[in-house]
Design an enzyme around this catalytic site. Structure first.
Site, PDB file in Angstrom:
ATOM      1  N   LYS A  90      -8.987  -7.761   4.358  1.00 13.29           N
ATOM      2  CA  LYS A  90      -8.617  -8.079   2.976  1.00 13.29           C
ATOM      3  C   LYS A  90      -9.744  -8.741   2.192  1.00 13.29           C
ATOM      4  O   LYS A  90      -9.847  -8.577   0.988  1.00 13.29           O
ATOM      5  CB  LYS A  90      -7.370  -8.963   2.969  1.00 13.29           C
ATOM      6  CG  LYS A  90      -6.139  -8.193   3.437  1.00 13.29           C
ATOM      7  CD  LYS A  90      -4.879  -8.724   2.800  1.00 13.29           C
ATOM      8  CE  LYS A  90      -3.715  -7.766   3.026  1.00 13.29           C
ATOM      9  NZ  LYS A  90      -3.272  -7.755   4.444  1.00 13.29           N
ATOM     10  N   GLU A 112      -0.507 -11.807  -5.671  1.00  8.57           N
ATOM     11  CA  GLU A 112       0.761 -11.784  -4.944  1.00  8.57           C
ATOM     12  C   GLU A 112       0.434 -11.807  -3.464  1.00  8.57           C
ATOM     13  O   GLU A 112      -0.657 -11.388  -3.065  1.00  8.57           O
ATOM     14  CB  GLU A 112       1.535 -10.505  -5.288  1.00  8.57           C
ATOM     15  CG  GLU A 112       1.128  -9.252  -4.485  1.00  8.57           C
ATOM     16  CD  GLU A 112      -0.286  -8.744  -4.745  1.00  8.57           C
ATOM     17  OE1 GLU A 112      -0.837  -9.032  -5.833  1.00  8.57           O
ATOM     18  OE2 GLU A 112      -0.848  -8.067  -3.857  1.00  8.57           O
ATOM     19  N   SER A 378      -7.415  -3.696  11.888  1.00  6.47           N
ATOM     20  CA  SER A 378      -7.500  -4.285  10.542  1.00  6.47           C
ATOM     21  C   SER A 378      -7.553  -5.804  10.545  1.00  6.47           C
ATOM     22  O   SER A 378      -8.105  -6.410   9.625  1.00  6.47           O
ATOM     23  CB  SER A 378      -6.324  -3.799   9.693  1.00  6.47           C
ATOM     24  OG  SER A 378      -5.097  -4.034  10.368  1.00  6.47           O
TER      25      SER A 378
HETATM   26  C1  LIG Z   1      -2.274  -6.848   4.865  1.00  9.67           C
HETATM   27  C2  LIG Z   1      -2.629  -6.245   6.150  1.00  9.67           C
HETATM   28  C3  LIG Z   1      -2.402  -4.875   6.418  1.00  9.67           C
HETATM   29  C4  LIG Z   1      -1.674  -3.953   5.470  1.00  9.67           C
HETATM   30  O1  LIG Z   1      -2.302  -3.757   4.243  1.00  9.67           O
HETATM   31  P1  LIG Z   1      -3.038  -2.415   3.852  1.00  9.67           P
HETATM   32  O2  LIG Z   1      -3.323  -2.597   2.413  1.00  9.67           O
HETATM   33  O3  LIG Z   1      -2.139  -1.271   4.133  1.00  9.67           O
HETATM   34  O4  LIG Z   1      -4.288  -2.341   4.661  1.00  9.67           O
HETATM   35  C5  LIG Z   1      -2.814  -4.364   7.627  1.00  9.67           C
HETATM   36  N1  LIG Z   1      -3.414  -5.136   8.552  1.00  9.67           N
HETATM   37  C6  LIG Z   1      -3.647  -6.447   8.337  1.00  9.67           C
HETATM   38  C7  LIG Z   1      -4.315  -7.242   9.404  1.00  9.67           C
HETATM   39  C8  LIG Z   1      -3.273  -7.039   7.139  1.00  9.67           C
HETATM   40  O5  LIG Z   1      -3.506  -8.344   6.948  1.00  9.67           O
END
Ligand SMILES: *Cc1c(COP(=O)(O)O)cnc(C)c1O
Length: 401
Positions: A90, A112, A378
């Protein structure tokens, strides 16, 4: 052949656009006019690249996972977004958008957040740039994700608990849009995923595209070719998925598999699998797929993963899934928990529960032994340790301890 991208009105096929109240026309148009010149200026690029390198810690490693490769019969690489500052992808987006807000002369940032990950990433860059930061978060989430609330406050942000609707992410988005309507001049709305009115889905996808840009040269170094056979990512609003696939969308050699949150299952009412279960509608300023009742009321999403808990999906993914360019799997809570434990035991990496959904997709796929697979981790699982422990019974053979 033309590159796949948003059209000049902000649509991906029939999805996208900018459906905002009249009072926001001006600021949305201002942003539509401003974003490409800013993103493409050398001065912006230099500042953005420098922060990604020295502050976020990029490039993130592309790690060849030997034990998981053997288990799944392929050459599996993990794109380690979990190693970024603040623990997820993020921050790639918030670093870029805060630079954009500054260049547009804005002084107040609103955002948000659901699980609080985007709120923390926003509060972080606001501290860095000395900007006022207001975060909207459903009251239910404020209670569920208390550590992230304390992190945001420590970073200097004001957290506003939202008490409308289900008091979760979807309500926080609505409240942020409402605040923006009241302060259109000085306020920049820093959207956290590839959602919202045009140009946000395009802005966020471009800022996250650093992920696939790095995969390109990292694979060239490691495999002697710059493309994988298969890319895998989890999808909530769609930003880490968009970043992972960005430079490969037009490359037909690359198979794209996304994992959305099935919750208890797509045949139950406890699911967040919007691409499987959603129908066409407008959500938070864009036409997309939405989980809604027959009369258009937005339904609450359900999943064990706070970061995937959204009843909509970014318009780009609604379109790519419909075209068949993306294969989308719904991964249930128990599969994700098991996959999270599996990575922990096999490679010594505790993934975020969101990312564990992508890992669980491996079991649904068949590979040739020489196939190169890149899966984006992610985020890291520190925030999810308690959830993993509480659901040990879903972890199969890994839950015996
Ligand atoms: C917020 C988040 C997501 C989901 O958000 P996307 O916009 O779909 O990437 C996925 N993995 C993690 C670790 C997150 O913090």
């Amino acid at each position: 052949m033309e590159r796949y991208q948003v059209d000049k009105n902000g649509f991906f096929g029939r999805f996208g656009g900018a459906y905002v109240p009249e009072i926001l026309y001006k600021c949305v148009h201002e942003l539509q006019d401003a974003y490409l010149p800013i993103l493409e200026s050398e001065e912006f690029k230099e500042a953005y690249r420098q922060l990604l390198r020295d502050y976020v810690g990029r490039p993130s490693p592309l790690y060849y996972a030997p034990r998981m490769s053997e288990l799944y019969g392929c050459r599996l690489y993990l794109k380690r977004e979990d190693l970024n500052h603040t623990g997820a992808h993020k921050i790639n987006n918030t670093v870029g958008q805060i630079l954009m807000a500054k260049r547009m002369g804005k002084t107040r940032i609103i955002a948000e957040t659901g699980a609080g990950q985007h709120g923390v990433a926003t509060a972080t860059v606001c501290a860095l740039m000395n900007m006022q930061c207001e975060v909207f978060m459903g009251k239910t989430d404020v209670e569920r994700q208390h550590t992230n609330v304390e992190r945001m406050r420590m970073l200097g942000a004001t957290v506003h608990p939202v008490t409308t609707g289900n008091m979760t992410l979807s309500d926080a988005c609505s409240e942020a849009i409402r605040d923006w309507c009241c302060h259109p001049r000085d306020t920049y709305y820093l959207v956290g995923s590839t959602m919202g009115p045009h140009p946000y889905p395009d802005i966020v996808a471009r800022l996250q595209s650093i992920i696939s840009e790095e995969i390109h040269w990292q694979l060239q170094e490691k495999e002697g070719r710059d493309y994988p056979d298969c890319l895998i990512a989890c999808v909530g609003g769609g930003s880490n998925a968009a970043g992972t696939i960005y430079h490969y969308i037009d490359d037909e050699r690359v198979r794209i598999v996304l994992a959305e949150a099935g919750g208890h299952g797509i045949d139950t009412h406890h699911t967040a699998a919007t691409i499987h279960c959603g129908t066409e509608g407008i959500i938070h300023g864009a036409r997309s797929l939405v989980m809604q009742t027959a009369d258009g009321q937005i339904e609450e999403a359900f999943t064990i993963s706070a970061g995937l808990d959204y009843p909509g999906i970014g318009p780009m993914h609604a379109d790519l899934a419909e075209r068949g360019r993306e294969e989308v799997l719904a991964i249930n809570d128990d599969e994700a928990i098991r996959a999270g434990y599996e990575l922990t035991r096999m490679e010594g990496i505790i993934p975020a529960i969101e990312s564990a959904h992508a890992l669980a997709a491996l079991r649904h796929l068949n590979f040739r032994p020489d196939e190169v697979v890149v899966l984006t981790v992610s985020g890291r699982g520190d925030k999810d340790v308690q959830t993993y422990l509480n659901n040990k019974d879903m972890a199969g053979e890994y839950g015996q301890f």
